[in-house]
Motif scaffolding. Structure first.
Motif, PDB file in Angstrom:
ATOM      1  N   ASP A 115     -11.833  -8.158  10.701  1.00 53.67           N
ATOM      2  CA  ASP A 115     -13.124  -7.773  10.135  1.00 53.67           C
ATOM      3  C   ASP A 115     -13.106  -6.356   9.559  1.00 53.67           C
ATOM      4  OD1 ASP A 115     -15.757  -8.195   9.420  1.00 53.67           O
ATOM      5  OD2 ASP A 115     -16.573  -7.479  11.325  1.00 53.67           O
ATOM      6  N   LEU A 116     -12.112  -6.109   8.706  1.00 59.71           N
ATOM      7  CA  LEU A 116     -12.023  -4.827   8.017  1.00 59.71           C
ATOM      8  C   LEU A 116     -11.759  -5.072   6.532  1.00 59.71           C
ATOM      9  CD1 LEU A 116      -9.811  -2.621  10.399  1.00 59.71           C
ATOM     10  CD2 LEU A 116     -12.252  -2.341   9.914  1.00 59.71           C
ATOM     11  N   PRO A 117     -12.234  -4.197   5.673  1.00 58.90           N
ATOM     12  CA  PRO A 117     -11.898  -4.337   4.254  1.00 58.90           C
ATOM     13  C   PRO A 117     -10.409  -4.065   4.058  1.00 58.90           C
ATOM     14  CG  PRO A 117     -13.084  -2.286   4.659  1.00 58.90           C
ATOM     15  CD  PRO A 117     -13.147  -3.066   5.931  1.00 58.90           C
ATOM     16  N   PRO A 118      -9.749  -4.783   3.150  1.00 61.23           N
ATOM     17  CA  PRO A 118      -8.311  -4.580   2.935  1.00 61.23           C
ATOM     18  C   PRO A 118      -7.951  -3.129   2.620  1.00 61.23           C
ATOM     19  CG  PRO A 118      -9.060  -6.543   1.787  1.00 61.23           C
ATOM     20  CD  PRO A 118     -10.295  -5.848   2.298  1.00 61.23           C
ATOM     21  N   SER A 119      -8.828  -2.437   1.935  1.00 64.20           N
ATOM     22  CA  SER A 119      -8.544  -1.060   1.518  1.00 64.20           C
ATOM     23  C   SER A 119      -8.546  -0.068   2.671  1.00 64.20           C
ATOM     24  CB  SER A 119      -9.561  -0.612   0.462  1.00 64.20           C
ATOM     25  OG  SER A 119     -10.878  -0.700   0.976  1.00 64.20           O
ATOM     26  N   SER A 120      -8.882  -0.534   3.885  1.00 57.04           N
ATOM     27  CA  SER A 120      -8.863   0.360   5.047  1.00 57.04           C
ATOM     28  C   SER A 120      -7.699   0.035   5.985  1.00 57.04           C
ATOM     29  CB  SER A 120     -10.181   0.266   5.821  1.00 57.04           C
ATOM     30  OG  SER A 120     -10.297  -1.006   6.449  1.00 57.04           O
ATOM     31  N   VAL A 121      -6.787  -0.835   5.518  1.00 56.08           N
ATOM     32  CA  VAL A 121      -5.685  -1.287   6.363  1.00 56.08           C
ATOM     33  C   VAL A 121      -4.350  -0.923   5.721  1.00 56.08           C
ATOM     34  CG1 VAL A 121      -4.585  -3.294   7.447  1.00 56.08           C
ATOM     35  CG2 VAL A 121      -7.086  -3.203   7.221  1.00 56.08           C
ATOM     36  N   LEU A 122      -3.432  -0.415   6.541  1.00 61.88           N
ATOM     37  CA  LEU A 122      -2.078  -0.089   6.104  1.00 61.88           C
ATOM     38  C   LEU A 122      -1.098  -1.078   6.712  1.00 61.88           C
ATOM     39  CD1 LEU A 122       0.105   1.804   4.830  1.00 61.88           C
ATOM     40  CD2 LEU A 122       0.025   3.124   6.978  1.00 61.88           C
ATOM     41  N   PHE A 123      -0.192  -1.583   5.897  1.00 62.10           N
ATOM     42  CA  PHE A 123       0.827  -2.530   6.343  1.00 62.10           C
ATOM     43  C   PHE A 123       2.197  -1.897   6.173  1.00 62.10           C
ATOM     44  CE2 PHE A 123       3.718  -6.047   4.828  1.00 62.10           C
ATOM     45  CZ  PHE A 123       3.944  -6.616   6.068  1.00 62.10           C
ATOM     46  N   VAL A 124       3.055  -2.019   7.203  1.00 62.54           N
ATOM     47  CA  VAL A 124       4.410  -1.471   7.165  1.00 62.54           C
ATOM     48  C   VAL A 124       5.407  -2.617   7.350  1.00 62.54           C
ATOM     49  CG1 VAL A 124       6.037   0.169   8.175  1.00 62.54           C
ATOM     50  CG2 VAL A 124       3.587   0.698   8.160  1.00 62.54           C
ATOM     51  N   ASP A 125       6.355  -2.740   6.412  1.00 62.58           N
ATOM     52  CA  ASP A 125       7.315  -3.837   6.430  1.00 62.58           C
ATOM     53  C   ASP A 125       8.614  -3.334   5.810  1.00 62.58           C
ATOM     54  OD1 ASP A 125       6.981  -7.188   6.594  1.00 62.58           O
ATOM     55  OD2 ASP A 125       8.637  -6.472   5.361  1.00 62.58           O
ATOM     56  N   ASP A 126       9.721  -4.007   6.129  1.00 63.22           N
ATOM     57  CA  ASP A 126      11.019  -3.581   5.590  1.00 63.22           C
ATOM     58  C   ASP A 126      11.418  -4.338   4.328  1.00 63.22           C
ATOM     59  OD1 ASP A 126      11.350  -5.972   7.063  1.00 63.22           O
ATOM     60  OD2 ASP A 126      13.483  -5.568   7.357  1.00 63.22           O
ATOM     61  N   THR A 127      10.585  -5.267   3.867  1.00 57.34           N
ATOM     62  CA  THR A 127      10.951  -6.128   2.750  1.00 57.34           C
ATOM     63  C   THR A 127      10.012  -5.929   1.564  1.00 57.34           C
ATOM     64  OG1 THR A 127      11.750  -7.771   4.339  1.00 57.34           O
ATOM     65  CG2 THR A 127      11.425  -8.511   2.071  1.00 57.34           C
ATOM     66  N   ALA A 128      10.584  -5.652   0.410  1.00 59.99           N
ATOM     67  CA  ALA A 128       9.786  -5.347  -0.783  1.00 59.99           C
ATOM     68  C   ALA A 128       8.816  -6.455  -1.184  1.00 59.99           C
ATOM     69  CB  ALA A 128      10.714  -4.995  -1.947  1.00 59.99           C
ATOM     70  N   PRO A 129       9.217  -7.742  -1.207  1.00 59.04           N
ATOM     71  CA  PRO A 129       8.249  -8.778  -1.583  1.00 59.04           C
ATOM     72  C   PRO A 129       7.030  -8.825  -0.665  1.00 59.04           C
ATOM     73  CG  PRO A 129      10.479  -9.646  -1.721  1.00 59.04           C
ATOM     74  CD  PRO A 129      10.581  -8.307  -1.049  1.00 59.04           C
ATOM     75  N   ASN A 130       7.237  -8.538   0.619  1.00 60.45           N
ATOM     76  CA  ASN A 130       6.106  -8.523   1.549  1.00 60.45           C
ATOM     77  C   ASN A 130       5.157  -7.374   1.246  1.00 60.45           C
ATOM     78  OD1 ASN A 130       7.264 -10.729   2.787  1.00 60.45           O
ATOM     79  ND2 ASN A 130       8.136  -9.558   4.482  1.00 60.45           N
ATOM     80  N   ILE A 131       5.719  -6.244   0.845  1.00 60.95           N
ATOM     81  CA  ILE A 131       4.900  -5.102   0.446  1.00 60.95           C
ATOM     82  C   ILE A 131       4.060  -5.476  -0.765  1.00 60.95           C
ATOM     83  CG2 ILE A 131       4.968  -2.745  -0.466  1.00 60.95           C
ATOM     84  CD1 ILE A 131       5.686  -3.000   2.530  1.00 60.95           C
ATOM     85  N   ASP A 132       4.692  -6.146  -1.727  1.00 61.88           N
ATOM     86  CA  ASP A 132       3.969  -6.560  -2.936  1.00 61.88           C
ATOM     87  C   ASP A 132       2.831  -7.520  -2.594  1.00 61.88           C
ATOM     88  OD1 ASP A 132       5.732  -5.042  -4.433  1.00 61.88           O
ATOM     89  OD2 ASP A 132       7.026  -6.731  -4.952  1.00 61.88           O
ATOM     90  N   GLY A 133       3.098  -8.465  -1.680  1.00 63.02           N
ATOM     91  CA  GLY A 133       2.068  -9.420  -1.293  1.00 63.02           C
ATOM     92  C   GLY A 133       0.879  -8.750  -0.644  1.00 63.02           C
ATOM     93  N   ALA A 134       1.152  -7.757   0.204  1.00 60.52           N
ATOM     94  CA  ALA A 134       0.070  -7.035   0.875  1.00 60.52           C
ATOM     95  C   ALA A 134      -0.766  -6.244  -0.133  1.00 60.52           C
ATOM     96  CB  ALA A 134       0.650  -6.100   1.934  1.00 60.52           C
ATOM     97  N   ARG A 135      -0.090  -5.594  -1.064  1.00 57.73           N
ATOM     98  CA  ARG A 135      -0.823  -4.819  -2.070  1.00 57.73           C
ATOM     99  C   ARG A 135      -1.660  -5.727  -2.957  1.00 57.73           C
ATOM    100  NH1 ARG A 135       4.157  -0.631  -3.529  1.00 57.73           N
ATOM    101  NH2 ARG A 135       3.819   0.763  -1.735  1.00 57.73           N
ATOM    102  N   GLU A 136      -1.134  -6.905  -3.273  1.00 57.39           N
ATOM    103  CA  GLU A 136      -1.900  -7.857  -4.074  1.00 57.39           C
ATOM    104  C   GLU A 136      -3.166  -8.278  -3.345  1.00 57.39           C
ATOM    105  OE1 GLU A 136      -1.384 -12.264  -6.168  1.00 57.39           O
ATOM    106  OE2 GLU A 136       0.403 -11.114  -5.614  1.00 57.39           O
ATOM    107  N   ALA A 137      -3.096  -8.306  -2.013  1.00 61.34           N
ATOM    108  CA  ALA A 137      -4.264  -8.671  -1.203  1.00 61.34           C
ATOM    109  C   ALA A 137      -5.220  -7.501  -1.013  1.00 61.34           C
ATOM    110  CB  ALA A 137      -3.817  -9.195   0.154  1.00 61.34           C
ATOM    111  N   GLY A 138      -4.853  -6.325  -1.531  1.00 60.75           N
ATOM    112  CA  GLY A 138      -5.744  -5.168  -1.474  1.00 60.75           C
ATOM    113  C   GLY A 138      -5.456  -4.167  -0.385  1.00 60.75           C
TER     114      GLY A 138
END
Length: 214
Positions: free
Chosen positions: A154-177
């Motif tokens: 229950d948080l807006p995507p723009s208030s959440v940080l995701f940390v991952d070791d794989t570039a495609p996963n980073i791209d997917g998270a950013r696409e989700a906001g």
């Protein structure tokens, strides 16, 4: 920008393998068989179970039959248990939580490995919530994976940080906001601390300049 929660991947971010599992898999084959193709076959067979479709044990058994591997299925599956959490990385998670920043595990896993991490090794004690792809029915890098998590917390995507070791996963998270940053444990936990500090998050850092900025 105010980060109100952090999502951490598992493999490569808070845990590492304790054996060279690819090298071990090669020992199960005949000299005339391709280790690369065998590993690819296993990884491909695992994909449905990452989203909760199919049984990883059965899929592995089928691959072994196809390759005429005589090694027992249990011995092969045991390789998926050969990993360990890195205490220094877990310390970072606990610092954030102690400072009031919720931290959640966000990882692609099939049910077999989820059971090891969550039930046998109690990973849940280190996080506020744990999100395994096999439970969500969708896996990274699909943006729907991240949307499911931010809806659950229950948080807006723009208030959440995701940390991952794989570039495609980073791209997917950013696409989700979400905000997202790539980090691999091979670069050292101080790098993770610096990354989090750069977002204004309350973690200690060994960098004098960053300490002054904090």
């Amino acid at each position: 920008m105010r980060i109100r929660a952090v999502l951490f991947d598992a493999d490569g971010v808070i845990q590492v393998p304790t054996v060279d599992w690819r090298a071990t898999l090669r020992t199960f084959l005949r000299p005339d068989q391709s280790a690369e193709e065998f590993v690819l076959d296993l990884m491909t067979s695992e994909r449905p179970s990452l989203t909760g479709k199919g049984d990883f044990r059965e899929a592995t058994a089928e691959v072994l039959r196809r390759w005429e591997v005589s090694t027992p299925v249990a011995e092969v599956l045991a390789l998926w248990e050969q990993f360990a959490a890195v205490p220094e990385a877990i310390d970072v998670v606990q610092e954030l939580r102690a400072a009031g920043i919720p931290c959640h595990l966000a990882t692609n896993q099939q049910a077999y490995r989820r059971e090891i991490m969550n039930d046998r090794r109690n990973y849940g004690q280190w996080f506020d919530r744990s999100f395994y792809s096999c439970d969500l029915g969708v896996a990274k890098p699909d943006p729907a994976y991240f949307k499911a998590i931010v809806t659950a917390i229950d948080l807006p995507p723009s208030s959440v940080l995701f940390v991952d070791d794989t570039a495609p996963n980073i791209d997917g998270a950013r696409e989700a906001g979400l905000y997202a940053e790539q980090f691999d444990l091979s670069s050292g936990v101080p790098v993770l601390r610096g990354l989090l500090h750069g977002y204004g998050l309350p973690v200690a850092t060994d960098d004098p300049e960053q300490r002054q900025q904090g």
